[in-house]
Design an enzyme around this catalytic site. Structure first.
Site, PDB file in Angstrom:
ATOM      1  N   GLU A 118       0.828  -1.199   0.000  1.00 41.77           N
ATOM      2  CA  GLU A 118       0.000   0.000   0.000  1.00 41.77           C
ATOM      3  C   GLU A 118       0.867   1.257   0.000  1.00 41.77           C
ATOM      4  O   GLU A 118       1.931   1.301   0.612  1.00 41.77           O
ATOM      5  CB  GLU A 118      -0.905   0.018   1.236  1.00 41.77           C
ATOM      6  N   GLU A 185      -8.813   1.990  -4.442  1.00 43.09           N
ATOM      7  CA  GLU A 185      -9.954   1.674  -3.577  1.00 43.09           C
ATOM      8  C   GLU A 185     -10.682   2.924  -3.110  1.00 43.09           C
ATOM      9  O   GLU A 185     -10.062   3.882  -2.640  1.00 43.09           O
ATOM     10  CB  GLU A 185      -9.473   0.868  -2.362  1.00 43.09           C
TER      11      GLU A 185
END
Length: 272
Positions: A118, A185
């Site tokens: 991430e 996302e």
């Protein structure tokens, strides 16, 4: 399925399907469904281990679950989905050597063929470049990043022009660092579409609209097995309710059989 094949799917205009798995049963279901990629996500901390966030899960736990996923597949290796495993919180933010050890362990000792990280901070970009140089494929992740929940929360990301420009810059940096795909996302569909158009690598959406190169979902959410689901991942069936009703039926039947047995005349006890 190999990481490089996902780029070809994007070029062919065929949507890429990614579903999560956390054990042998879920892996068999996802494989049978025909998903291109199985993601052993750190979401298993919440789905399988009942934590409130993804933060507590460890590399050792991710390895344990990824091994189970591999044992759940039934097809020969060339026909199996690509398996991507999340590197958990603090397994790659504390230095390149630690990240290499974590990713290397997952690829050496399980069915994982790639890892997902991430963010796009300079330290993360350096880790990605190091992993790619060592032959470890990396998938990126921008937007709502669950490992940064205490900083960003679970709210929608990249909603203003400034943050969208920053995301575009970060996405290009991830591509340049060597990522073979990028998950975005909980972001507006407009920025996801822009990323898909400007990047060569596939852009995989979750809560990012339909104009991505593919979609990823948490399998337990789609099956309705979790107590609640995010607004962008509504269940296809009420699996939790169906399972409870089936188990209740078994318990009820068993209790009725026991009650019937106690009301009938028991045969005499044998002599011992």
């Amino acid at each position: 399925m190999r990481p490089s094949e996902l780029t070809q799917l994007k070029q062919d205009g065929r949507a890429i399907s990614i579903l999560t798995a956390w054990d042998g049963i879920s892996a068999a279901l996802v494989e049978a469904a025909g998903a291109d990629v199985v993601l052993v996500g750190d979401s298993l901390a919440m789905v399988a281990l009942c934590h409130a966030t993804t933060l507590p899960v460890t590399v050792e736990q991710m390895l344990h679950h990824t091994k189970a996923v591999g044992r759940g597949f039934t097809r020969p290796l060339p026909q199996q989905p690509l398996v991507v495993c999340d590197l958990p919180f603090l397994s790659y933010q504390c230095g390149e050597d630690k990240a290499v050890a974590a990713a290397g362990s997952l690829l050496k000792h399980s069915c994982a063929a790639a890892v997902k990280l991430e963010g796009a901070e300079p330290e993360v970009l350096a880790v990605i470049e190091r992993l790619v140089r060592m032959g470890i494929p990396v998938m990126g992740h921008l937007g709502l990043t669950p490992q940064a929940v205490h900083q960003l929360g679970y709210r929608r990301q990249a909603e203003d022009p400034r943050s969208q420009a920053q995301m575009l810059q970060q996405a290009k940096q991830l591509e340049q660092a060597g990522c073979f795909a990028l998950v975005v996302e909980h972001v507006p569909s407009s920025i996801a579409r822009c990323l898909s158009q400007q990047l060569t690598i596939p852009v995989i959406g979750i809560g990012a609209g339909e104009d991505c190169d593919g979609q990823v979902r948490v399998t337990a959410d789609l099956l309705g097995l979790t107590p609640s689901q995010p607004p962008f991942s509504q269940p296809l069936i009420q699996g939790r309710q169906l399972c409870v009703e089936a188990l209740q039926g078994w318990v009820k039947q068993l209790h009725q059989q026991a009650k019937t047995a106690t009301t009938t005349t028991s045969p005499p006890e044998p002599d011992c």
